[in-house]
Design a protein around this motif. Structure first.
Motif, PDB file in Angstrom:
ATOM      1  N   SER A  35       0.783  -1.228   0.000  1.00 29.68           N
ATOM      2  CA  SER A  35       0.000   0.000   0.000  1.00 29.68           C
ATOM      3  C   SER A  35       0.819   1.286   0.000  1.00 29.68           C
ATOM      4  CB  SER A  35      -0.927   0.006   1.222  1.00 29.68           C
ATOM      5  OG  SER A  35      -0.165  -0.127   2.407  1.00 29.68           O
ATOM      6  N   HIS A  36       2.146   1.194   0.147  1.00 29.86           N
ATOM      7  CA  HIS A  36       2.969   2.392   0.225  1.00 29.86           C
ATOM      8  C   HIS A  36       4.268   2.219  -0.551  1.00 29.86           C
ATOM      9  CE1 HIS A  36       0.271   3.871   3.274  1.00 29.86           C
ATOM     10  NE2 HIS A  36       0.506   2.822   4.029  1.00 29.86           N
ATOM     11  N   ASP A  37       4.851   3.338  -0.895  1.00 35.14           N
ATOM     12  CA  ASP A  37       6.145   3.343  -1.563  1.00 35.14           C
ATOM     13  C   ASP A  37       7.226   3.017  -0.535  1.00 35.14           C
ATOM     14  OD1 ASP A  37       8.347   3.784  -3.169  1.00 35.14           O
ATOM     15  OD2 ASP A  37       8.180   5.968  -3.086  1.00 35.14           O
ATOM     16  N   VAL A  38       7.951   1.953  -0.772  1.00 33.21           N
ATOM     17  CA  VAL A  38       8.990   1.528   0.172  1.00 33.21           C
ATOM     18  C   VAL A  38      10.386   2.010  -0.239  1.00 33.21           C
ATOM     19  CG1 VAL A  38       7.687  -0.474   0.969  1.00 33.21           C
ATOM     20  CG2 VAL A  38       9.281  -0.729  -0.941  1.00 33.21           C
ATOM     21  N   THR A  39      10.449   2.856  -1.260  1.00 34.74           N
ATOM     22  CA  THR A  39      11.733   3.330  -1.763  1.00 34.74           C
ATOM     23  C   THR A  39      12.623   3.939  -0.681  1.00 34.74           C
ATOM     24  OG1 THR A  39      10.768   3.691  -3.942  1.00 34.74           O
ATOM     25  CG2 THR A  39      12.851   4.798  -3.480  1.00 34.74           C
ATOM     26  N   PRO A  40      12.094   4.799   0.225  1.00 35.65           N
ATOM     27  CA  PRO A  40      12.985   5.359   1.254  1.00 35.65           C
ATOM     28  C   PRO A  40      13.622   4.288   2.138  1.00 35.65           C
ATOM     29  CG  PRO A  40      10.927   6.577   1.187  1.00 35.65           C
ATOM     30  CD  PRO A  40      10.753   5.370   0.311  1.00 35.65           C
ATOM     31  N   TYR A  41      12.867   3.246   2.426  1.00 36.80           N
ATOM     32  CA  TYR A  41      13.373   2.184   3.292  1.00 36.80           C
ATOM     33  C   TYR A  41      14.373   1.307   2.537  1.00 36.80           C
ATOM     34  CZ  TYR A  41       9.264   3.901   5.641  1.00 36.80           C
ATOM     35  OH  TYR A  41       8.342   4.731   6.200  1.00 36.80           O
ATOM     36  N   LEU A  42      14.083   1.037   1.287  1.00 28.78           N
ATOM     37  CA  LEU A  42      15.003   0.255   0.462  1.00 28.78           C
ATOM     38  C   LEU A  42      16.307   1.015   0.266  1.00 28.78           C
ATOM     39  CD1 LEU A  42      15.484  -2.278  -1.191  1.00 28.78           C
ATOM     40  CD2 LEU A  42      14.370  -1.163  -3.120  1.00 28.78           C
ATOM     41  N   SER A  43      16.205   2.303   0.031  1.00 33.54           N
ATOM     42  CA  SER A  43      17.384   3.134  -0.125  1.00 33.54           C
ATOM     43  C   SER A  43      18.225   3.133   1.156  1.00 33.54           C
ATOM     44  CB  SER A  43      16.974   4.563  -0.481  1.00 33.54           C
ATOM     45  OG  SER A  43      18.084   5.403  -0.545  1.00 33.54           O
ATOM     46  N   ALA A  44      17.568   3.228   2.299  1.00 39.10           N
ATOM     47  CA  ALA A  44      18.284   3.200   3.571  1.00 39.10           C
ATOM     48  C   ALA A  44      18.995   1.864   3.762  1.00 39.10           C
ATOM     49  CB  ALA A  44      17.327   3.459   4.728  1.00 39.10           C
ATOM     50  N   LEU A  45      18.337   0.783   3.389  1.00 36.41           N
ATOM     51  CA  LEU A  45      18.980  -0.534   3.486  1.00 36.41           C
ATOM     52  C   LEU A  45      20.240  -0.588   2.636  1.00 36.41           C
ATOM     53  CD1 LEU A  45      16.043  -3.110   3.413  1.00 36.41           C
ATOM     54  CD2 LEU A  45      17.749  -2.809   5.215  1.00 36.41           C
ATOM     55  N   GLN A  46      20.164  -0.046   1.456  1.00 36.86           N
ATOM     56  CA  GLN A  46      21.327  -0.044   0.570  1.00 36.86           C
ATOM     57  C   GLN A  46      22.454   0.813   1.142  1.00 36.86           C
ATOM     58  OE1 GLN A  46      19.401   1.208  -3.031  1.00 36.86           O
ATOM     59  NE2 GLN A  46      18.803  -0.861  -3.592  1.00 36.86           N
ATOM     60  N   ARG A  47      22.107   1.928   1.741  1.00 36.68           N
ATOM     61  CA  ARG A  47      23.123   2.816   2.322  1.00 36.68           C
ATOM     62  C   ARG A  47      23.737   2.257   3.599  1.00 36.68           C
ATOM     63  NH1 ARG A  47      21.079   8.598   3.185  1.00 36.68           N
ATOM     64  NH2 ARG A  47      23.199   8.791   3.994  1.00 36.68           N
ATOM     65  N   LEU A  48      23.003   1.397   4.294  1.00 39.12           N
ATOM     66  CA  LEU A  48      23.533   0.819   5.526  1.00 39.12           C
ATOM     67  C   LEU A  48      24.815   0.040   5.273  1.00 39.12           C
ATOM     68  CD1 LEU A  48      20.467  -0.523   7.517  1.00 39.12           C
ATOM     69  CD2 LEU A  48      22.175   1.089   8.316  1.00 39.12           C
ATOM     70  N   GLY A  49      24.826  -0.666   4.172  1.00 36.92           N
ATOM     71  CA  GLY A  49      26.014  -1.454   3.862  1.00 36.92           C
ATOM     72  C   GLY A  49      26.128  -2.653   4.788  1.00 36.92           C
ATOM     73  N   PRO A  50      27.289  -3.292   4.763  1.00 37.31           N
ATOM     74  CA  PRO A  50      27.488  -4.476   5.609  1.00 37.31           C
ATOM     75  C   PRO A  50      27.533  -4.104   7.094  1.00 37.31           C
ATOM     76  CG  PRO A  50      29.511  -3.902   4.495  1.00 37.31           C
ATOM     77  CD  PRO A  50      28.441  -2.994   3.946  1.00 37.31           C
ATOM     78  N   ALA A  51      27.163  -5.035   7.927  1.00 36.25           N
ATOM     79  CA  ALA A  51      27.112  -4.784   9.361  1.00 36.25           C
ATOM     80  C   ALA A  51      28.495  -4.531   9.957  1.00 36.25           C
ATOM     81  CB  ALA A  51      26.448  -5.955  10.075  1.00 36.25           C
ATOM     82  N   THR A  52      29.513  -5.083   9.369  1.00 32.76           N
ATOM     83  CA  THR A  52      30.849  -4.942   9.951  1.00 32.76           C
ATOM     84  C   THR A  52      31.515  -3.646   9.561  1.00 32.76           C
ATOM     85  OG1 THR A  52      31.809  -6.152   8.111  1.00 32.76           O
ATOM     86  CG2 THR A  52      31.273  -7.380  10.113  1.00 32.76           C
TER      87      THR A  52
END
Length: 75
Positions: free
Chosen positions: A58-75
């Motif tokens: 029901s919503h655009d998830v682009t901001p969340y997907l973009s944030a996931l991509q910017r997070l990078g690896p956990a280490t």
């Protein structure tokens, strides 16, 4: 929190919160590369994925997907 995402619209405030977190994380990684950030990155990644799953239909998830991509690896 994530269960309620289906009942509300993602707001611009979400983008501000994500941007501030990502900026702080980048500064920490750059200024203090030895500081362990895996736990916080894993936790935020889990929250973002849960939010995306809850509101994807029901919503655009682009901001969340973009944030996931910017997070990078956990280490």
């Amino acid at each position: 929190m994530t269960r309620r995402m289906a009942d509300r619209r993602p707001a611009i405030e979400d983008s501000h919160i994500l941007a501030d977190y990502l900026t702080a994380l980048a500064q920490l990684r750059e200024g203090h590369p030895g500081v362990p950030v895996a736990a916080t990155v894993d936790r935020v990644t889990g929250h973002l994925r849960a939010i995306m799953a809850s509101c994807a239909e029901s919503h655009d998830v682009t901001p969340y997907l973009s944030a996931l991509q910017r997070l990078g690896p956990a280490t």
